[in-house]
Design a protein around this motif. Structure first.
Motif, PDB file in Angstrom:
ATOM      1  N   GLY A   1       0.849  -1.177   0.000  1.00  0.00           N
ATOM      2  CA  GLY A   1       0.000   0.000   0.000  1.00  0.00           C
ATOM      3  C   GLY A   1       0.886   1.228   0.000  1.00  0.00           C
ATOM      4  N   ILE A   2       0.670   2.129  -0.908  1.00  0.00           N
ATOM      5  CA  ILE A   2       1.481   3.347  -0.982  1.00  0.00           C
ATOM      6  C   ILE A   2       0.988   4.374   0.029  1.00  0.00           C
TER       7      ILE A   2
ATOM      8  N   LEU B   1      -3.462  -1.948  -0.899  1.00  0.00           N
ATOM      9  CA  LEU B   1      -4.624  -1.391  -0.199  1.00  0.00           C
ATOM     10  C   LEU B   1      -5.189  -0.158  -0.886  1.00  0.00           C
ATOM     11  N   ASP B   2      -4.349   0.541  -1.665  1.00  0.00           N
ATOM     12  CA  ASP B   2      -4.797   1.737  -2.378  1.00  0.00           C
ATOM     13  C   ASP B   2      -5.993   1.427  -3.268  1.00  0.00           C
ATOM     14  N   VAL B   3      -6.018   0.220  -3.838  1.00  0.00           N
ATOM     15  CA  VAL B   3      -7.128  -0.158  -4.717  1.00  0.00           C
ATOM     16  C   VAL B   3      -8.043  -1.194  -4.075  1.00  0.00           C
TER      17      VAL B   3
ATOM     18  N   THR C   1       5.810  -0.386   1.814  1.00  0.00           N
ATOM     19  CA  THR C   1       6.141  -0.359   0.393  1.00  0.00           C
ATOM     20  C   THR C   1       6.136   1.090  -0.088  1.00  0.00           C
ATOM     21  N   TYR C   2       7.166   1.463  -0.814  1.00  0.00           N
ATOM     22  CA  TYR C   2       7.230   2.830  -1.329  1.00  0.00           C
ATOM     23  C   TYR C   2       7.782   2.810  -2.748  1.00  0.00           C
TER      24      TYR C   2
ATOM     25  N   PRO D   1       9.045  -1.303 -13.177  1.00  0.00           N
ATOM     26  CA  PRO D   1       8.425  -2.561 -13.596  1.00  0.00           C
ATOM     27  C   PRO D   1       7.081  -2.855 -12.942  1.00  0.00           C
ATOM     28  N   THR D   2       6.689  -2.074 -11.944  1.00  0.00           N
ATOM     29  CA  THR D   2       5.475  -2.391 -11.194  1.00  0.00           C
ATOM     30  C   THR D   2       4.341  -1.430 -11.531  1.00  0.00           C
ATOM     31  N   LEU D   3       3.213  -2.006 -11.961  1.00  0.00           N
ATOM     32  CA  LEU D   3       1.996  -1.230 -12.152  1.00  0.00           C
ATOM     33  C   LEU D   3       1.258  -1.208 -10.818  1.00  0.00           C
ATOM     34  N   VAL D   4       1.212  -0.059 -10.182  1.00  0.00           N
ATOM     35  CA  VAL D   4       0.545   0.100  -8.891  1.00  0.00           C
ATOM     36  C   VAL D   4      -0.910   0.476  -9.149  1.00  0.00           C
TER      37      VAL D   4
END
Length: 309
Positions: free
Chosen positions: A152-153, A188-190, A270-271, A283-286
Motif C-alpha cells: 500500500g502506498i 490497499l490503495d485499490v 512499500t514505497y 516494472p510495477t503497475l501500482v
C-alpha cells in the motif's frame, strides 16, 4: 489464454480469488496452486485449500509451500480470518490430494514444463516466490507477470505503514519487487475500494451451491471486518485475479517499488518513486482505482457459472 499459478494462504478473499479463476477456464489456464504460511499456519491454510478445492470438485494440483518467512517467525491474522484461517462455512469432509513436492519445487516444475510464459498470482506473503526466484533464477525467462495482492502506498493495515502480506515477510517482498519482472501490485490503495456491500452479500444466500458457500464466507468476513472500521467488505485478493480478466476496470501508475526491511516502525512499508524525472526502470503497475460495480459483477458472473455447472 493465460497460464497461471496461484500462491495463496486461504483466507476468505483467497477463496474468492480461486473461485473466480476456476470459473474462467476460457481465459485462465490454472496450472496449480501452492500454499504459504500467512493468514494462518501452513497446516491450516493448506487444509483450507483442500476443503475448498474438494467442495468445488476441482482438478487442479495443490502443493504446500513454506511454513515460515525467510528470516522471522510467522505472524498470522486470526483476528481477521478466525482460528482456522477461513472461519464461517461448513465443509462436508471432502478430501483432496496434495503433491509430494514442496511448494517451491512444484512452482519450478510447472513453470519450466509450461508452453509459453506463466503468470504468477501471489495472494499471501511472498516467501515461496522469493525462494523460487533466488534458487531458480532461470525461471525468470518463463514468467510473464507477477500479479500480487500486497502493500500500500498510502497506508498499511497490519501496522500504520505496512500491509499484512508484506509485513509478514518484507525480505521476500523486496526480492520479488526488485527481480526486474513485470509486476501488477494490487495494494490497499485499490483493494479497499473493491468492496462488496452488505446487501450484495445477503443476496447470495440460497442462490446456488457455490453462491451459498460464498455467502457463508463473506458473512463471517464482513462481521470480522467491522472491528477494522469496514461496513462493506473489501475483497483484497480477488483484485489480483480480476486484473487478469478485466484490466480495463482498473487504473494505475508505474513505479519502482521498494520495501523497508529493517526493524524500525516502518518495517514492511512499500514505497515507490513516481516522479517523472526518476529512472525509467518502473516494472510495477501500482493499481489505484477500480470500477467497483464491474468488479462485483465479475464475481457474480463467476458464481452464476459455477452454480450452473
Amino acid at each position: 489464454m493465460k497460464n497461471i499459478l496461484i500462491d495463496c494462504d486461504p483466507g476468505h478473499d483467497d477463496a474468492l480469488a480461486i473461485i473466480v479463476a476456476l470459473a474462467n477456464p476460457q481465459k485462465l489456464n490454472l496450472l496449480g496452486i501452492t500454499t504459504i504460511g500467512g493468514n494462518q499456519t501452513i497446516t491450516k491454510v493448506t487444509e483450507n485449500a483442500k476443503k475448498l478445492l474438494g467442495f468445488l470438485k476441482a482438478k487442479v494440483p495443490l502443493a504446500a509451500g513454506q511454513s515460515n518467512p525467510l528470516k522471522r517467525s510467522l505472524k498470522t491474522a486470526p483476528e481477521a480470518h478466525g482460528d482456522t484461517g477461513m472461519d464461517g462455512p461448513f465443509f462436508d469432509g471432502t478430501t483432496y490430494p496434495l503433491s509430494d513436492l514442496s511448494g517451491v519445487d512444484f512452482l519450478y516444475e510447472k513453470i519450466m514444463a509450461s508452453e509459453g510464459t506463466v503468470t504468477i498470482v501471489a495472494l499471501g506473503p511472498l516467501t515461496n516466490i522469493a525462494l523460487l526466484l533466488t534458487n531458480h533464477p532461470e525461471v525468470k525467462g518463463k514468467i510473464g507477470t507477477i500479479s500480487l495482492m500486497g502493500g500500500g502506498i498510502d497506508h498499511g493495515n497490519y501496522t500504520e505503514l505496512a500491509e499484512f502480506n508484506i509485513y509478514v515477510d518484507p525480505e521476500a517482498a523486496e526480492i520479488v519487487f526488485q527481480s526486474g519482472l513485470p509486476i501488477v501490485m494490487a495494494g490497499l490503495d485499490v483493494t479497499e475500494k473493491a468492496e462488496i456491500t452488505v446487501a450484495e452479500i445477503k443476496a447470495l444466500q440460497g442462490k446456488g451451491r457455490v453462491s451459498q458457500l460464498v455467502y457463508e464466507l463473506l458473512s463471517f468476513y464482513n462481521e470480522s471486518g467491522r472491528q477494522f472500521g469496514f461496513i462493506d467488505s473489501p475483497i483484497h485478493d480477488l483484485c489480483a485475479v480480476a486484473y487478469l480478466l478485466a484490466p480495463e476496470i482498473f487504473k494505475g501508475t508505474y513505479a519502482n517499488i521498494h520495501v523497508i526491511t529493517d526493524e524500525s516502525l516502518a518495517r514492511g512499508l512499500t514505497y515507490g518513486d513516481f516522479r517523472k524525472s526518476a529512472s525509467k526502470f518502473k516494472p510495477t503497475l501500482v493499481l489505484q482505482e477500480v470500477d467497483r460495480q464491474k468488479f462485483v459483477e465479475l464475481l457474480l458472473e463467476a458464481l452464476r457459472y459455477l452454480d450452473a455447472v
